[in-house]
Design a protein around this motif. Structure first.
Motif, PDB file in Angstrom:
ATOM      1  N   ARG A  31      71.362  37.253  64.744  1.00  0.00           N
ATOM      2  CA  ARG A  31      71.247  38.102  65.924  1.00  0.00           C
ATOM      3  C   ARG A  31      72.582  38.784  66.230  1.00  0.00           C
ATOM      4  O   ARG A  31      72.629  39.981  66.547  1.00  0.00           O
ATOM      5  CB  ARG A  31      70.774  37.276  67.122  1.00  0.00           C
ATOM      6  CG  ARG A  31      69.312  36.845  67.018  1.00  0.00           C
ATOM      7  CD  ARG A  31      68.767  36.266  68.312  1.00  0.00           C
ATOM      8  NE  ARG A  31      69.293  34.942  68.594  1.00  0.00           N
ATOM      9  CZ  ARG A  31      70.199  34.674  69.505  1.00  0.00           C
ATOM     10  NH1 ARG A  31      70.720  35.654  70.242  1.00  0.00           N
ATOM     11  NH2 ARG A  31      70.611  33.434  69.711  1.00  0.00           N
ATOM     12  N   ALA A  32      73.674  38.021  66.131  1.00  0.00           N
ATOM     13  CA  ALA A  32      74.998  38.593  66.387  1.00  0.00           C
ATOM     14  C   ALA A  32      75.366  39.646  65.344  1.00  0.00           C
ATOM     15  O   ALA A  32      75.939  40.691  65.672  1.00  0.00           O
ATOM     16  CB  ALA A  32      76.039  37.481  66.409  1.00  0.00           C
ATOM     17  N   VAL A  34      73.295  41.505  63.598  1.00  0.00           N
ATOM     18  CA  VAL A  34      72.471  42.703  63.808  1.00  0.00           C
ATOM     19  C   VAL A  34      73.012  43.536  64.961  1.00  0.00           C
ATOM     20  O   VAL A  34      73.123  44.766  64.869  1.00  0.00           O
ATOM     21  CB  VAL A  34      71.000  42.299  64.055  1.00  0.00           C
ATOM     22  CG1 VAL A  34      70.180  43.489  64.541  1.00  0.00           C
ATOM     23  CG2 VAL A  34      70.388  41.743  62.772  1.00  0.00           C
ATOM     24  N   LEU A  35      73.380  42.889  66.047  1.00  0.00           N
ATOM     25  CA  LEU A  35      73.981  43.624  67.168  1.00  0.00           C
ATOM     26  C   LEU A  35      75.284  44.295  66.743  1.00  0.00           C
ATOM     27  O   LEU A  35      75.554  45.449  67.097  1.00  0.00           O
ATOM     28  CB  LEU A  35      74.236  42.675  68.339  1.00  0.00           C
ATOM     29  CG  LEU A  35      73.023  42.283  69.187  1.00  0.00           C
ATOM     30  CD1 LEU A  35      73.434  41.262  70.246  1.00  0.00           C
ATOM     31  CD2 LEU A  35      72.409  43.505  69.858  1.00  0.00           C
ATOM     32  N   GLY A  36      76.093  43.578  65.972  1.00  0.00           N
ATOM     33  CA  GLY A  36      77.348  44.145  65.492  1.00  0.00           C
ATOM     34  C   GLY A  36      77.140  45.326  64.564  1.00  0.00           C
ATOM     35  O   GLY A  36      78.005  46.195  64.446  1.00  0.00           O
ATOM     36  N   GLY A  38      74.794  47.529  65.008  1.00  0.00           N
ATOM     37  CA  GLY A  38      74.122  48.599  65.738  1.00  0.00           C
ATOM     38  C   GLY A  38      72.635  48.420  65.912  1.00  0.00           C
ATOM     39  O   GLY A  38      71.946  49.333  66.381  1.00  0.00           O
ATOM     40  N   GLY A  39      72.122  47.229  65.569  1.00  0.00           N
ATOM     41  CA  GLY A  39      70.695  46.962  65.720  1.00  0.00           C
ATOM     42  C   GLY A  39      70.339  46.537  67.130  1.00  0.00           C
ATOM     43  O   GLY A  39      71.205  46.366  67.991  1.00  0.00           O
ATOM     44  N   ARG A  40      69.060  46.310  67.346  1.00  0.00           N
ATOM     45  CA  ARG A  40      68.574  45.939  68.676  1.00  0.00           C
ATOM     46  C   ARG A  40      68.665  44.431  68.878  1.00  0.00           C
ATOM     47  O   ARG A  40      68.710  43.654  67.909  1.00  0.00           O
ATOM     48  CB  ARG A  40      67.127  46.390  68.847  1.00  0.00           C
ATOM     49  CG  ARG A  40      66.125  45.688  67.922  1.00  0.00           C
ATOM     50  CD  ARG A  40      64.715  46.164  68.179  1.00  0.00           C
ATOM     51  NE  ARG A  40      63.758  45.516  67.285  1.00  0.00           N
ATOM     52  CZ  ARG A  40      63.195  44.334  67.511  1.00  0.00           C
ATOM     53  NH1 ARG A  40      63.517  43.657  68.619  1.00  0.00           N
ATOM     54  NH2 ARG A  40      62.339  43.819  66.651  1.00  0.00           N
ATOM     55  N   PRO A  41      68.653  43.980  70.141  1.00  0.00           N
ATOM     56  CA  PRO A  41      68.613  42.542  70.408  1.00  0.00           C
ATOM     57  C   PRO A  41      67.329  41.932  69.840  1.00  0.00           C
ATOM     58  O   PRO A  41      66.251  42.527  69.943  1.00  0.00           O
ATOM     59  CB  PRO A  41      68.638  42.463  71.939  1.00  0.00           C
ATOM     60  CG  PRO A  41      69.221  43.749  72.379  1.00  0.00           C
ATOM     61  CD  PRO A  41      68.769  44.778  71.379  1.00  0.00           C
ATOM     62  N   LEU A  64      67.751  45.115  60.469  1.00  0.00           N
ATOM     63  CA  LEU A  64      68.487  46.317  60.874  1.00  0.00           C
ATOM     64  C   LEU A  64      67.668  47.591  60.706  1.00  0.00           C
ATOM     65  O   LEU A  64      67.981  48.624  61.302  1.00  0.00           O
ATOM     66  CB  LEU A  64      69.777  46.438  60.064  1.00  0.00           C
ATOM     67  CG  LEU A  64      70.904  45.467  60.428  1.00  0.00           C
ATOM     68  CD1 LEU A  64      71.934  45.412  59.309  1.00  0.00           C
ATOM     69  CD2 LEU A  64      71.563  45.889  61.742  1.00  0.00           C
ATOM     70  N   ASP A  72      77.976  44.269  56.984  1.00  0.00           N
ATOM     71  CA  ASP A  72      76.936  43.509  57.685  1.00  0.00           C
ATOM     72  C   ASP A  72      76.914  42.057  57.208  1.00  0.00           C
ATOM     73  O   ASP A  72      76.827  41.119  58.012  1.00  0.00           O
ATOM     74  CB  ASP A  72      75.555  44.127  57.459  1.00  0.00           C
ATOM     75  CG  ASP A  72      75.421  45.524  58.041  1.00  0.00           C
ATOM     76  OD1 ASP A  72      75.957  45.772  59.139  1.00  0.00           O
ATOM     77  OD2 ASP A  72      74.786  46.367  57.376  1.00  0.00           O
ATOM     78  N   HIS A  79      80.058  35.073  61.696  1.00  0.00           N
ATOM     79  CA  HIS A  79      79.393  34.452  62.847  1.00  0.00           C
ATOM     80  C   HIS A  79      78.884  33.052  62.482  1.00  0.00           C
ATOM     81  O   HIS A  79      78.968  32.123  63.296  1.00  0.00           O
ATOM     82  CB  HIS A  79      78.237  35.316  63.325  1.00  0.00           C
ATOM     83  CG  HIS A  79      78.658  36.583  64.001  1.00  0.00           C
ATOM     84  ND1 HIS A  79      79.414  36.596  65.155  1.00  0.00           N
ATOM     85  CD2 HIS A  79      78.439  37.889  63.672  1.00  0.00           C
ATOM     86  CE1 HIS A  79      79.638  37.848  65.527  1.00  0.00           C
ATOM     87  NE2 HIS A  79      79.065  38.650  64.636  1.00  0.00           N
TER      88      HIS A  79
END
Length: 213
Positions: A31-32, A34-36, A38-41, A64, A72, A79
């Motif tokens: 999850r972290a 993907v957010l890093g 530029g993806g969605r929560p 993603l 990525d 993480h």
């Protein structure tokens, strides 16, 4: 139950759900990442649903919605390393691996990447028990394809039919059976399904010692 007389020449283990409990750590790392990127929560359930797709590169591409980059992947592994202190070892696993030392060669095949496996196993003190570690990123197809079990056995110098593959999920057991290895269900794992076909079932890690008798 594992019975005496079912002796094998090597044991290959799955990792998550068999040796270690990382069910909250791995989704959090994805999850972290993907957010890093530029993806969605995402929810843990959305991440976990993608596990059958294969190693981190394949799963990150899915999550993603674009091809995952080296950046990525680096983010995911970073993480994971940060969160790895939250991983626990299933009761009896450390003792089992210690007792297997010298009795027979031991390997690991996981759907996670080799780097992810080494990060987690090193953090919990298990990495040194394995003569061979094979990640899902080192084979062309994910479980239930038997390629990873086959490769681990090849690197150990043992024919799959003389080895056991121990895992908690139905995909693990299918990979074992398709490789010709003894399919051992780890009944303590969180994906264990008593309805999934297995050659034998181990209720606790110490039951596997019967394979050395």
């Amino acid at each position: 139950m594992v019975h005496a007389g079912q002796r094998v020449d090597a044991i290959v283990f799955d990792m998550d759900g068999t040796l270690i409990e990382s069910h909250s750590v791995v989704p959090a790392a994805y999850r972290a990442a993907v957010l890093g990127g530029g993806g969605r929560p995402l929810t843990d359930a959305e991440v976990i649903a993608g596990y059958p797709l294969g190693p981190p590169g394949a799963l990150l591409t899915h999550l993603l919605g674009r091809p995952a980059t080296d950046r990525d992947l680096e983010g995911y592994h970073t993480h994971l390393a940060t969160l790895a202190g939250q991983v626990t070892v299933y009761p009896g696993v450390s003792e089992l691996l210690g007792r297997l030392a010298g009795a027979m060669p031991v390997a690991l095949f996981t759907g996670a990447s080799r780097r992810a496996a080494e990060i987690l196993l090193d953090r919990v003190g298990l990495l040194g028990h394995f003569a061979v570690v094979v990640g899902g990123d080192e084979v062309a197809r994910p479980k239930p394809d038997p390629a990873g079990v086959d490769l681990a056995c090849e690197l150990l110098g043992v024919a799959p039919r003389r080895a056991a593959y121990v895992g908690d999920s139905p995909l693990d057991l299918r990979a074992a059976r398709d490789s010709g290895a003894l399919a051992v269900a780890a009944a303590w794992g969180h994906q264990y399904d008593p309805a999934a076909p297995a050659d034998v079932t181990a209720d606790i890690p110490a039951d596997l010692l019967a394979l050395t008798a």
